[in-house]
Design an enzyme around this catalytic site. Structure first.
Site, short mmCIF file in Angstrom:
data_model
loop_
_atom_site.label_atom_id
_atom_site.label_comp_id
_atom_site.label_asym_id
_atom_site.label_seq_id
_atom_site.Cartn_x
_atom_site.Cartn_y
_atom_site.Cartn_z
N CYS A 118 39.16 38.70 33.38
CA CYS A 118 38.62 37.52 32.69
C CYS A 118 39.75 36.94 31.84
O CYS A 118 40.13 37.52 30.83
CB CYS A 118 37.42 37.88 31.82
SG CYS A 118 36.69 36.41 31.04
N HIS A 148 39.03 34.59 44.07
CA HIS A 148 38.84 33.14 43.90
C HIS A 148 39.06 32.42 45.23
O HIS A 148 39.95 32.78 46.00
CB HIS A 148 39.84 32.58 42.87
CG HIS A 148 39.54 32.99 41.47
ND1 HIS A 148 38.80 32.22 40.60
CD2 HIS A 148 39.83 34.13 40.78
CE1 HIS A 148 38.68 32.85 39.44
NE2 HIS A 148 39.28 34.02 39.53
N GLY A 184 40.29 31.35 37.04
CA GLY A 184 40.19 30.22 37.98
C GLY A 184 41.37 29.28 37.84
O GLY A 184 41.94 28.81 38.83
N CYS A 204 37.47 28.55 33.00
CA CYS A 204 37.64 29.85 33.66
C CYS A 204 39.15 30.12 33.72
O CYS A 204 39.86 29.41 34.43
CB CYS A 204 37.04 29.81 35.06
SG CYS A 204 37.21 31.36 35.96
N GLU A 212 31.44 30.08 38.52
CA GLU A 212 31.88 31.46 38.38
C GLU A 212 30.91 32.45 39.04
O GLU A 212 29.69 32.34 38.87
CB GLU A 212 32.00 31.84 36.90
CG GLU A 212 33.24 31.29 36.24
CD GLU A 212 33.52 32.02 34.94
OE1 GLU A 212 33.22 33.23 34.86
OE2 GLU A 212 34.05 31.38 34.01
#
Ligand code: API
Length: 268
Positions: free
Chosen positions: A74, A151, A211, A208, A199
């Site tokens: 994260c 991703h 991301g 994100c 997400e």
């Protein structure tokens, strides 16, 4: 049992931070995470983060999506941990060791090297991960990158025209992605990236970090931008640096919103 917590966010991607480095917490179940994360009946957050002791790094960061599932990385929470910890540190995550430090704009995180092999994303069978031969309605020709978590990245000409709230969950749960996937839709203009993310396990978020990292890497690999690249999400802008064979460096703000306590038995 009263549990202290710190509410934080990175560009509006918000977290309940629990610090278990000095005190043990009761066992955290997926149901307890989801109850705490609920914005109507709980405290509310996109992810719940637990800092724990580590024998491999300065501390361990465990990451739980608001659906209760534990995941490997994260980005925005890594910057929040840097703010909370107050100094540079090596942090053990499910995706490997990352290095965090404070910076002018908030925090700087070495996210490690991205992975591109189809079985490292993971994807269900072998294919080119720079240009996946798949599409979902108007979203075509994506890239896939693992930055500790999986991703898929679509580049479009008109980001505002994409109904990500509808297409996001369809792609997130497609059997092509055995561990599900975070869905990124990006528009490149003027050498910078505009990004929105659905997400995995949390839905649409205001930002994100992983991301932004994955999308910047995919755009760099496609020659669409140059490093360092600015990635603007609904919650604000991150700066991402990367070149082939190197770690991804992400820089951006982290904010402490407030501190509080909750009664564990209310959520267990
Ligand atoms: N939903 C992500 C985890 C949180 C990532 C995001 N909040 C970030 O800042 O990187 C996943 O399931 O991999």
């Amino acid at each position: 049992m009263r549990i202290p917590f710190t509410k934080m966010h990175g560009l509006g991607n918000d977290f309940i931070m629990l610090d278990a480095r000095e005190q043990d917490l009761p066992d955290l179940t997926a149901a307890t995470v989801a109850a705490l994360a609920d914005r109507h009946t709980g405290i509310g957050c996109d992810q719940l983060i637990v800092l724990e002791p580590s024998n491999r790094a300065d501390f361990r960061m465990r990451i739980y999506n608001s659906d209760g599932g534990e995941v490997e990385a994260c980005g925005n929470a890594s910057r929040a941990a840097a703010l909370l910890h107050g100094r540079a540190a090596a942090v053990e995550t499910g995706g490997g060791i990352i290095n965090i430090s404070r910076s002018e704009s908030g925090a700087r995180v070495d996210m490690g090297q991205p992975r591109f092999e189809w079985d490292a994303i993971p994807i269900d069978y072998a294919m080119d991960t720079l240009h996946l031969p798949v599409s979902w309605e108007g979203l075509t020709d994506p890239s896939a990158v693992n930055v500790g978590n999986p991703h898929v990245i679509f580049f479009v000409d008109d980001l505002a025209a994409i109904d990500l709230a509808r297409l996001g969950p369809v792609i997130e749960t497609d059997p092509l992605f055995p561990q599900r996937v975070n869905v990124n839709v990006a528009q490149v203009s003027g050498g910078a990236i505009n990004l929105r993310v659905w997400e995995r396990g949390a839905g649409l978020t205001r930002a994100c970090g992983t991301g932004a990292c994955a999308t910047a890497v995919a755009a760099l690999r496609r020659g669409l931008v140059q490093s360092p690249v600015k990635v603007t999400l609904p919650g604000g802008t991150l700066t991402i640096e990367w070149s082939e064979g190197q770690s991804i460096i992400m820089e951006g703000p982290a904010t402490e919103s407030y501190r509080g306590t909750f009664e564990w038995s209310d959520y267990a």
